[in-house]
Design an enzyme around this catalytic site. Structure first.
Site, PDB file in Angstrom:
ATOM      1  N   ASP A  90     -23.612  16.087 -19.017  1.00  0.00           N
ATOM      2  CA  ASP A  90     -24.118  17.058 -18.040  1.00  0.00           C
ATOM      3  C   ASP A  90     -24.649  16.298 -16.829  1.00  0.00           C
ATOM      4  OD1 ASP A  90     -23.645  19.592 -19.271  1.00  0.00           O
ATOM      5  OD2 ASP A  90     -25.288  19.194 -20.660  1.00  0.00           O
ATOM      6  N   HIS A 109     -18.616  19.218 -25.024  1.00  0.00           N
ATOM      7  CA  HIS A 109     -19.697  18.309 -25.432  1.00  0.00           C
ATOM      8  C   HIS A 109     -19.507  17.754 -26.842  1.00  0.00           C
ATOM      9  CE1 HIS A 109     -22.150  18.708 -21.953  1.00  0.00           C
ATOM     10  NE2 HIS A 109     -22.604  19.918 -22.184  1.00  0.00           N
ATOM     11  N   HIS A 140     -17.518  25.277 -21.975  1.00  0.00           N
ATOM     12  CA  HIS A 140     -18.425  24.198 -21.552  1.00  0.00           C
ATOM     13  C   HIS A 140     -18.993  23.471 -22.766  1.00  0.00           C
ATOM     14  CE1 HIS A 140     -21.913  22.717 -18.926  1.00  0.00           C
ATOM     15  NE2 HIS A 140     -22.353  22.494 -20.164  1.00  0.00           N
ATOM     16  N   GLU A 141     -19.498  24.234 -23.735  1.00  0.00           N
ATOM     17  CA  GLU A 141     -20.129  23.609 -24.898  1.00  0.00           C
ATOM     18  C   GLU A 141     -19.128  22.843 -25.758  1.00  0.00           C
ATOM     19  OE1 GLU A 141     -23.316  23.219 -25.300  1.00  0.00           O
ATOM     20  OE2 GLU A 141     -23.589  24.324 -23.442  1.00  0.00           O
TER      21      GLU A 141
END
Length: 371
Positions: A331, A320, A316-317
């Protein structure tokens, strides 16, 4: 868990998935109005336009108390880079303190300084707007049952650059952090070993390996299972699919090494971003990822469908980070029901859709093989 063996089988998974209903979503339930209340201070007035009480989760919305991306800031048609944090929150066992309750037609105000998360030292005219999705629960409940989309008005502001430059950045580096980060970049170091102890280093390296394999498997599944791709990303458009596959492949490459890459990874926090419920966060302006203490309470890799773990949090990170894939993910929504309710254009740009898709592929395979 025999992870490598499971993933080897995943490449052959092409069984169609059952259709999943959307979480209820209302595009007119929440109204957001922005007004200027200072040189770079913005007040957001959030109004419940419905006829029943709304219990609204604050995480990654315009009501978030952390320095998250609440608004988009443009100058001369070009977006001003965001310098704040993009966190992944722990979504299990939510408590009332993270919700704002609004009766019908009632409003709440939230004020924030856009200069704390954007460099506005150039001064001049800026256009500010907000859009997002608010997870909502019923009155006296913390179980998310629906989502309300919002689009604010456009706010035009004339900013004094000197005053804006005097505002302290929310995620400002200390001199020590500047030095550590500079040395890491010079050595092309992925994990900053000085931020780790033996246990956190082992966990982070394990998460990187699992993230790489999950992203690779999800990339294959995206091309082989159109029903599943439609379920998670709300489209089977060829261009959208190629963007998703390319992003997953980029995440797999970035996760494949602990000592090289385009991001810098910290096992612990020295910038104060590990607020309550934050598992990990990214500073996209620096291509930097930080694990928080509660990250290490997660299982390394879960069999539970759509649950959070260390591997998918790392995945997920990485979405970004603009150096991993540009444009980097936002998000817009958290959790399975909220993420599959996003329109396609936002689903393919939402970090949690990627984490959920990767987890869902693995979890569905366990169900498939065990049955």
């Amino acid at each position: 868990m025999q992870f490598v063996a499971v993933l080897a089988a995943l490449g052959a998974l092409v069984a169609p998935a059952a259709a999943y209903p959307h979480a209820p979503m209302n595009e007119t339930l929440v109204d957001v109005q922005l007004t200027a209340v200072g040189n770079t201070m913005v007040k957001a007035t959030i109004t419940n336009k419905g006829d029943s009480v709304l219990n609204m989760l604050q995480f990654n919305t315009i009501m978030d108390e952390n320095p998250t991306r609440k608004v988009m800031v443009f100058q001369d048609g070009v977006e001003v880079p965001f310098t704040g944090m993009m966190p992944r929150y722990l979504m299990s066992d939510l408590t009332e303190e993270f919700f704002t309750t609004l009766p019908p037609q009632a409003s709440v105000e939230h004020t924030f300084d856009i200069a704390a998360t954007h460099d506005l030292s150039a001064g001049g005219k800026y256009v500010i707007s907000a859009s997002g999705a608010v997870p909502t629960a019923e009155e006296h409940s913390t179980t998310i049952t629906s989502t309300a989309l919002y689009e604010s008005n456009e706010l035009h502001m004339e900013v004094d650059g000197v005053q804006a430059a005097a505002v302290e950045q929310a995620m400002n580096f200390t001199p020590e952090m500047q030095s550590i980060h500079a040395r890491a970049l010079e050595k092309r170091t992925k994990i900053v070993s000085g931020s780790c102890n033996q246990n956190t280093l082992r966990a982070t390296m394990n998460a990187l390996g699992n993230s790489a394999r999950l992203a690779q498997a999800a990339s294959r599944a995206a091309s082989q299972n159109p029903r599943k791709f439609q379920e998670y990303f709300r489209t089977n458009d060829a261009n959208a699919k190629q963007r998703v596959i390319a992003r997953l492949n980029s995440v797999a490459r970035e996760s494949s090494s602990a000592n090289a890459g385009v991001t810098t990874y910290y096992c612990s926090d020295t910038m104060g971003g590990c607020k309550p419920r934050v598992l990990a966060y990214t500073l996209p302006s620096r291509n930097l990822v930080v694990n928080c203490p509660i990250y290490y309470n997660l299982p390394p890799l879960t069999k539970q469908c759509h649950a959070q773990d260390q591997a998918t949090t790392t995945l997920h990170e990485f979405t970004h980070n603009p150096a991993v894939a540009s444009p980097h993910c936002q998000d817009y929504a958290y959790g399975y029901q909220q993420c599959i309710s996003l329109p396609a254009a936002k689903a393919v740009q939402n970090a949690d859709n990627y984490a959920l898709f990767a987890n869902g592929m693995l979890s569905n395979l366990f169900v498939f093989t065990l049955n």
